[in-house]
Motif scaffolding. Structure first.
Motif, PDB file in Angstrom:
ATOM      1  N   LEU A   1     -25.057 -32.982 -17.649  1.00 21.26           N
ATOM      2  CA  LEU A   1     -23.631 -33.144 -17.380  1.00 21.26           C
ATOM      3  C   LEU A   1     -22.793 -32.265 -18.296  1.00 21.26           C
ATOM      4  O   LEU A   1     -23.212 -31.912 -19.396  1.00 21.26           O
ATOM      5  CB  LEU A   1     -23.230 -34.607 -17.541  1.00 21.26           C
ATOM      6  CG  LEU A   1     -23.958 -35.593 -16.611  1.00 21.26           C
ATOM      7  CD1 LEU A   1     -23.405 -36.993 -16.780  1.00 21.26           C
ATOM      8  CD2 LEU A   1     -23.872 -35.160 -15.163  1.00 21.26           C
ATOM      9  N   GLU A   2     -21.614 -31.920 -17.812  1.00 20.87           N
ATOM     10  CA  GLU A   2     -20.660 -31.164 -18.616  1.00 20.87           C
ATOM     11  C   GLU A   2     -20.313 -31.991 -19.853  1.00 20.87           C
ATOM     12  O   GLU A   2     -20.226 -33.216 -19.791  1.00 20.87           O
ATOM     13  CB  GLU A   2     -19.391 -30.883 -17.812  1.00 20.87           C
ATOM     14  CG  GLU A   2     -19.595 -29.961 -16.631  1.00 20.87           C
ATOM     15  CD  GLU A   2     -19.780 -28.513 -17.016  1.00 20.87           C
ATOM     16  OE1 GLU A   2     -19.566 -28.154 -18.201  1.00 20.87           O
ATOM     17  OE2 GLU A   2     -20.168 -27.718 -16.139  1.00 20.87           O
ATOM     18  N   GLU A   3     -20.113 -31.329 -20.976  1.00 24.47           N
ATOM     19  CA  GLU A   3     -19.873 -32.033 -22.232  1.00 24.47           C
ATOM     20  C   GLU A   3     -18.623 -32.912 -22.186  1.00 24.47           C
ATOM     21  O   GLU A   3     -18.643 -34.048 -22.679  1.00 24.47           O
ATOM     22  CB  GLU A   3     -19.773 -31.045 -23.390  1.00 24.47           C
ATOM     23  CG  GLU A   3     -19.765 -31.727 -24.740  1.00 24.47           C
ATOM     24  CD  GLU A   3     -19.854 -30.750 -25.895  1.00 24.47           C
ATOM     25  OE1 GLU A   3     -19.523 -31.171 -27.017  1.00 24.47           O
ATOM     26  OE2 GLU A   3     -20.248 -29.594 -25.682  1.00 24.47           O
ATOM     27  N   ASP A   4     -17.536 -32.423 -21.581  1.00 27.84           N
ATOM     28  CA  ASP A   4     -16.318 -33.235 -21.525  1.00 27.84           C
ATOM     29  C   ASP A   4     -16.509 -34.476 -20.652  1.00 27.84           C
ATOM     30  O   ASP A   4     -15.959 -35.536 -20.940  1.00 27.84           O
ATOM     31  CB  ASP A   4     -15.113 -32.414 -21.069  1.00 27.84           C
ATOM     32  CG  ASP A   4     -15.290 -31.769 -19.709  1.00 27.84           C
ATOM     33  OD1 ASP A   4     -16.437 -31.584 -19.265  1.00 27.84           O
ATOM     34  OD2 ASP A   4     -14.269 -31.434 -19.076  1.00 27.84           O
ATOM     35  N   VAL A   5     -17.330 -34.374 -19.623  1.00 20.72           N
ATOM     36  CA  VAL A   5     -17.640 -35.533 -18.774  1.00 20.72           C
ATOM     37  C   VAL A   5     -18.468 -36.530 -19.581  1.00 20.72           C
ATOM     38  O   VAL A   5     -18.202 -37.742 -19.554  1.00 20.72           O
ATOM     39  CB  VAL A   5     -18.395 -35.101 -17.497  1.00 20.72           C
ATOM     40  CG1 VAL A   5     -18.898 -36.304 -16.712  1.00 20.72           C
ATOM     41  CG2 VAL A   5     -17.495 -34.228 -16.626  1.00 20.72           C
ATOM     42  N   ALA A   6     -19.460 -36.031 -20.312  1.00 17.60           N
ATOM     43  CA  ALA A   6     -20.314 -36.903 -21.130  1.00 17.60           C
ATOM     44  C   ALA A   6     -19.475 -37.655 -22.165  1.00 17.60           C
ATOM     45  O   ALA A   6     -19.655 -38.863 -22.361  1.00 17.60           O
ATOM     46  CB  ALA A   6     -21.395 -36.087 -21.809  1.00 17.60           C
ATOM     47  N   GLN A   7     -18.553 -36.957 -22.807  1.00 10.88           N
ATOM     48  CA  GLN A   7     -17.714 -37.620 -23.808  1.00 10.88           C
ATOM     49  C   GLN A   7     -16.771 -38.639 -23.167  1.00 10.88           C
ATOM     50  O   GLN A   7     -16.571 -39.723 -23.705  1.00 10.88           O
ATOM     51  CB  GLN A   7     -16.924 -36.582 -24.598  1.00 10.88           C
ATOM     52  CG  GLN A   7     -17.795 -35.797 -25.540  1.00 10.88           C
ATOM     53  CD  GLN A   7     -17.025 -34.714 -26.297  1.00 10.88           C
ATOM     54  OE1 GLN A   7     -15.878 -34.441 -26.029  1.00 10.88           O
ATOM     55  NE2 GLN A   7     -17.701 -34.096 -27.254  1.00 10.88           N
ATOM     56  N   HIS A   8     -16.206 -38.280 -22.022  1.00  8.11           N
ATOM     57  CA  HIS A   8     -15.269 -39.178 -21.341  1.00  8.11           C
ATOM     58  C   HIS A   8     -15.952 -40.466 -20.868  1.00  8.11           C
ATOM     59  O   HIS A   8     -15.365 -41.546 -20.934  1.00  8.11           O
ATOM     60  CB  HIS A   8     -14.619 -38.468 -20.157  1.00  8.11           C
ATOM     61  CG  HIS A   8     -13.631 -39.316 -19.416  1.00  8.11           C
ATOM     62  ND1 HIS A   8     -12.362 -39.549 -19.910  1.00  8.11           N
ATOM     63  CD2 HIS A   8     -13.729 -39.993 -18.249  1.00  8.11           C
ATOM     64  CE1 HIS A   8     -11.717 -40.343 -19.061  1.00  8.11           C
ATOM     65  NE2 HIS A   8     -12.522 -40.625 -18.051  1.00  8.11           N
ATOM     66  N   TYR A   9     -17.201 -40.342 -20.387  1.00  4.36           N
ATOM     67  CA  TYR A   9     -17.892 -41.500 -19.838  1.00  4.36           C
ATOM     68  C   TYR A   9     -18.834 -42.177 -20.839  1.00  4.36           C
ATOM     69  O   TYR A   9     -19.607 -43.035 -20.457  1.00  4.36           O
ATOM     70  CB  TYR A   9     -18.653 -41.120 -18.564  1.00  4.36           C
ATOM     71  CG  TYR A   9     -17.696 -40.963 -17.406  1.00  4.36           C
ATOM     72  CD1 TYR A   9     -17.261 -42.074 -16.688  1.00  4.36           C
ATOM     73  CD2 TYR A   9     -17.186 -39.728 -17.065  1.00  4.36           C
ATOM     74  CE1 TYR A   9     -16.364 -41.946 -15.650  1.00  4.36           C
ATOM     75  CE2 TYR A   9     -16.287 -39.579 -16.019  1.00  4.36           C
ATOM     76  CZ  TYR A   9     -15.875 -40.698 -15.320  1.00  4.36           C
ATOM     77  OH  TYR A   9     -14.987 -40.562 -14.302  1.00  4.36           O
ATOM     78  N   PHE A  10     -18.738 -41.798 -22.116  1.00  2.28           N
ATOM     79  CA  PHE A  10     -19.508 -42.491 -23.136  1.00  2.28           C
ATOM     80  C   PHE A  10     -19.057 -43.953 -23.155  1.00  2.28           C
ATOM     81  O   PHE A  10     -17.869 -44.253 -23.257  1.00  2.28           O
ATOM     82  CB  PHE A  10     -19.291 -41.863 -24.513  1.00  2.28           C
ATOM     83  CG  PHE A  10     -20.000 -42.601 -25.605  1.00  2.28           C
ATOM     84  CD1 PHE A  10     -21.362 -42.450 -25.763  1.00  2.28           C
ATOM     85  CD2 PHE A  10     -19.323 -43.460 -26.454  1.00  2.28           C
ATOM     86  CE1 PHE A  10     -22.035 -43.135 -26.767  1.00  2.28           C
ATOM     87  CE2 PHE A  10     -19.991 -44.156 -27.451  1.00  2.28           C
ATOM     88  CZ  PHE A  10     -21.357 -43.987 -27.602  1.00  2.28           C
ATOM     89  N   GLY A  11     -20.001 -44.863 -23.017  1.00  2.00           N
ATOM     90  CA  GLY A  11     -19.675 -46.289 -22.961  1.00  2.00           C
ATOM     91  C   GLY A  11     -19.392 -46.775 -21.544  1.00  2.00           C
ATOM     92  O   GLY A  11     -19.271 -47.969 -21.311  1.00  2.00           O
ATOM     93  N   GLN A  12     -19.284 -45.853 -20.601  1.00  2.00           N
ATOM     94  CA  GLN A  12     -19.039 -46.207 -19.195  1.00  2.00           C
ATOM     95  C   GLN A  12     -20.123 -45.585 -18.309  1.00  2.00           C
ATOM     96  O   GLN A  12     -19.853 -45.147 -17.191  1.00  2.00           O
ATOM     97  CB  GLN A  12     -17.672 -45.683 -18.758  1.00  2.00           C
ATOM     98  CG  GLN A  12     -16.510 -46.196 -19.585  1.00  2.00           C
ATOM     99  CD  GLN A  12     -15.215 -45.550 -19.143  1.00  2.00           C
ATOM    100  OE1 GLN A  12     -14.862 -45.593 -17.969  1.00  2.00           O
ATOM    101  NE2 GLN A  12     -14.515 -44.938 -20.085  1.00  2.00           N
ATOM    102  N   GLU A  13     -21.336 -45.533 -18.814  1.00  2.00           N
ATOM    103  CA  GLU A  13     -22.432 -44.886 -18.120  1.00  2.00           C
ATOM    104  C   GLU A  13     -22.715 -45.499 -16.756  1.00  2.00           C
ATOM    105  O   GLU A  13     -23.192 -44.816 -15.852  1.00  2.00           O
ATOM    106  CB  GLU A  13     -23.707 -44.919 -18.978  1.00  2.00           C
ATOM    107  CG  GLU A  13     -23.641 -44.055 -20.211  1.00  2.00           C
ATOM    108  CD  GLU A  13     -22.941 -44.701 -21.401  1.00  2.00           C
ATOM    109  OE1 GLU A  13     -22.496 -45.864 -21.301  1.00  2.00           O
ATOM    110  OE2 GLU A  13     -22.821 -44.022 -22.439  1.00  2.00           O
TER     111      GLU A  13
END
Length: 146
Positions: free
Chosen positions: A9-21
């Motif tokens: 996944l794109e890094e900004d997507v990974a950071q945004h969805y951290f905790g909302q996997e």
């Protein structure tokens, strides 16, 4: 037998969805049950949040990590670790948009593959659709703004 699909996944997507996997998991799960028309739309969403697999880099890292092991075999884009002690076998297939990993026995062989992958990029997201298990290979660190 365990089956995983891994997406980068794109890094900004990974950071945004951290905790909302679970939201990411449900997007990928929805694709498996969608009609052909819906699949096209979901595929575009997945393509937008994903990066293509760095095939050559993955090949090189796997070969570097395991070429000294007699239990490691490679045939083009298929990498296999077949450990005798403990009995553990995993097969990693490199596709253009995702990775497929199938394993049997103990978890050592799949863990060895996961360790190499998580060092390549922190944004690998693994999904086991049969057991509804999912998560990052390398937990994303959340930045705290004070």
């Amino acid at each position: 037998m365990r089956h995983y699909q891994l997406f980068l996944l794109e890094e900004d997507v990974a950071q945004h969805y951290f905790g909302q996997e679970s939201k990411l998991f449900h997007l990928f799960l929805e694709r498996t049950m969608a009609s052909p028309e819906q699949k096209q739309i979901i595929d575009l969403q997945i393509e937008y949040i994903s990066k293509p697999m760095p095939g050559l880099l993955l090949q090189q890292k796997m070969m570097t990590a395991f070429s000294n092991l007699s239990s490691y075999k490679v045939n083009k884009h298929i990498h296999v670790l077949d450990l005798a002690q403990p009995e553990s076998c995993a097969e990693l297939l490199i596709h253009k948009k995702h990775l497929s990993l199938t394993s049997t026995g103990e978890i050592e062989a799949e863990t060895m593959f996961f360790e190499v992958l998580r060092k390549i990029d922190p944004c690998f997201f693994a999904i086991n659709f049969e057991t509804h298990r999912f998560g990052w290979l390398n937990p994303i660190k959340q930045v705290k703004f004070v």
